[in-house]
Enzyme design. Structure first.
Site, PDB file in Angstrom:
ATOM      1  N   GLU A   1      69.216  28.105 -24.962  1.00  0.00           N
ATOM      2  CA  GLU A   1      69.146  29.016 -25.883  1.00  0.00           C
ATOM      3  C   GLU A   1      67.751  29.494 -26.490  1.00  0.00           C
ATOM      4  OE1 GLU A   1      72.250  29.059 -28.933  1.00  0.00           O
ATOM      5  OE2 GLU A   1      73.879  28.071 -27.801  1.00  0.00           O
TER       6      GLU A   1
ATOM      7  N   GLU B   1      74.751  21.765 -29.382  1.00  0.00           N
ATOM      8  CA  GLU B   1      74.068  21.553 -30.489  1.00  0.00           C
ATOM      9  C   GLU B   1      75.099  20.480 -31.181  1.00  0.00           C
ATOM     10  OE1 GLU B   1      73.570  25.204 -32.808  1.00  0.00           O
ATOM     11  OE2 GLU B   1      71.966  25.494 -31.587  1.00  0.00           O
TER      12      GLU B   1
END
Ligand code: BG6
Length: 482
Positions: A383, A190
């Site tokens: 994810e 991220e």
């Protein structure tokens, strides 16, 4: 119905800083998230990632810990001592792939050492070799929110371009040591976090009093993007494989209605919060909408021609992202709900979990189509999952039907996207074995199909128990039936 793609990779994901524990064992240094205490405020509210708690002054209190506070990420799920048992469980669930992260602070505790820490290398060699023995492929992230705090103390964090060289030394060590044990590499998790909480990237505003926050966060991101591209370049040179990615927090949103004014507002959000990052790692240059935004924000990035060439020539081989929920743009602040990294507008058509994250399987189909159309790069969902406050019942399990529904609906959405013609090749469910929440620092926000017997203060045995969803997933893997 049967899931149509036979060679699709199914698995689970974790991150060192939330899962391993033993934060100072065998030479490891402390990372920033391991300096955040657990503090329950009210009913559901706990101290979470926010700008005031993430100051150096505040965090450094943890070294003396005069208040006797609890630091959950220091213990995590004790995977450091239980890794064999954990990998056995993933193999028992018939998973194909394990997405894990390597802790930079176990390998180069201060970032600037000449030689890596042998004990750290030994731990990951054991983990990776055991994964291979159990038939699991591995996707490894090099930096999952755990830049060593020493890099903030001594080097001023990722604002400092010397940190790029330190990261490259770490990446080179990883490719040399584990190039044949890891199947896919992600330099960053991220990477958008750098512009939301640059402090997690060890860049603290208090070290740069004369720099605006916008300048600070976008420069921090730029330096990480350069490191990302350099790692891709190095990986291609050393490993001779097309297995380099970068993980992005995907934030799919919808406009509040079809009023063209609102659609333009939504488009701007979509460009800045979503496409920007994918564009940078897949196309390798700053999009014009961001250049215009930098002008408005008075951000002047320090870049060199060499860096811009590196960005342009070292894009990723595949795109990977987290997908938890969607939101609405154009909603008022009063109608905001919780979300991953950012809060978003409420969507009346969707249900949410206890933390307000809105559940939207159709949004995953939309996202996969959208990214495939735009980039034409293979996609991997690294994810996805649902956090829920759970307790073990008398039978020592959890009847998590909501998680089964969540998985099933998202798997159907992936299947639909495959039918639409999207090239998506894998999925790793987040927090497959319960771990400490990144944002709220609690064990109570559980994502796993495997329960870990710790509470928010780490009372408990730490033992692992299979939830109902474990058996559901295993059966799905055996039959591919949904
Ligand atoms: C992603 C992170 O943002 O979301 C994970 O990569 C994190 O580290 C996950 O745990 C879920 O978020 P949270 O805050 O519920 O733990």
């Amino acid at each position: 119905m049967k899931f149509i793609k036979k060679d699709f990779l199914w698995g689970g994901a974790t991150a060192a800083v939330q899962f391993e524990g033993e934060y100072d064992k065998d030479g490891k240094s402390c990372s920033i998230l391991e300096m955040m205490p657990y503090m329950k405020l009210e009913q559901r509210e706990v101290m979470s990632l926010n700008h005031s708690t993430l100051s150096k002054k505040n965090l450094e209190k943890s070294f003396e810990n005069k208040e006797g506070l609890h630091y959950p990420k220091r213990i995590g799920s004790n995977h450091y001592n239980r890794y064999k048992e954990d990998i056995d469980l993933l193999a028992e669930a018939k998973m194909d792939i394990y997405r894990m992260s390597i802790s930079w602070g176990r390998i180069y505790p201060n970032g600037d050492e000449a030689k890596p820490n042998e004990k750290g290398l030994e731990f990951y060699r054991n983990v990776l070799t055991y994964c291979k023995q159990k038939g699991l492929k591995v996707m490894a992230t090099l930096s999952h929110y755990d830049t060593p705090y020493t890099i903030a103390q001594k080097h001023g964090g990722w604002m400092n371009k010397e940190v790029i060289d330190m990261f490259m030394k770490y990446a080179k060590t990883m490719f040399t040591e584990f190039g044949d044990l890891v199947d896919y590499w992600l330099p960053f998790n991220e990477i958008n976090m750098a512009i939301i909480f640059p402090m997690i990237s060890a860049t603290f505003p208090e070290d740069y009093p004369n720099v605006s926050f916008d300048q600070l966060r976008f420069q921090t991101l730029h330096n990480q993007l350069v490191a990302q591209a350099k790692v891709v370049q190095l990986g291609h040179e050393m490993l001779k494989k097309k297995n380099m990615g970068c993980m992005i927090a995907n934030m799919t949103t919808y406009p509040i209605d079809c009023n063209p004014v609102n659609v333009i507002e939504w488009q701007k959000f979509d460009q800045q919060a979503r496409y920007f990052l994918f564009d940078m790692v897949a196309k390798g240059e700053y999009p014009t909408y961001m250049i215009k935004m930098f002008e408005k924000l008075k951000v002047k990035l320090h870049t060199t021609e060499e860096e811009m060439n590196i960005l342009k020539n070292n894009t990723v081989d595949f795109l990977t992202f987290s997908y938890y929920m969607t939101g609405v743009v154009g909603e008022t602040t009063a109608n905001k709900v919780g979300g991953n990294l950012l809060s978003m507008g409420k969507n009346p058509f969707l249900k949410a979990n206890e933390w307000g994250w809105q559940i939207d399987p159709q949004g995953l189909r939309y996202t996969l189509n959208d990214l495939w159309d735009r980039y034409h790069l293979p996609l991997f969902i690294s994810e996805n999952g649902i956090g829920w406050d759970e307790k073990l019942n008398d039978q020592k399990t959890v009847e998590d039907d909501y998680r089964i529904d969540y998985m099933k609906e998202h798997f159907i959405a992936i299947n639909d996207a495959v039918e639409d013609g999207v090239n998506v090749f894998g999925y790793t469910m987040w927090g497959v074995i319960d771990l400490v929440s990144n944002s709220s620092n609690e064990m109570s926000k559980r994502y796993g199909i495997i329960y870990v017997d710790y509470d928010d203060y780490h009372n408990g045995t730490g033992d692992r128990f299979k939830k109902k969803s474990f058996y559901w997933f295993k059966k799905f893997k055996e039959t591919l039936e949904l």
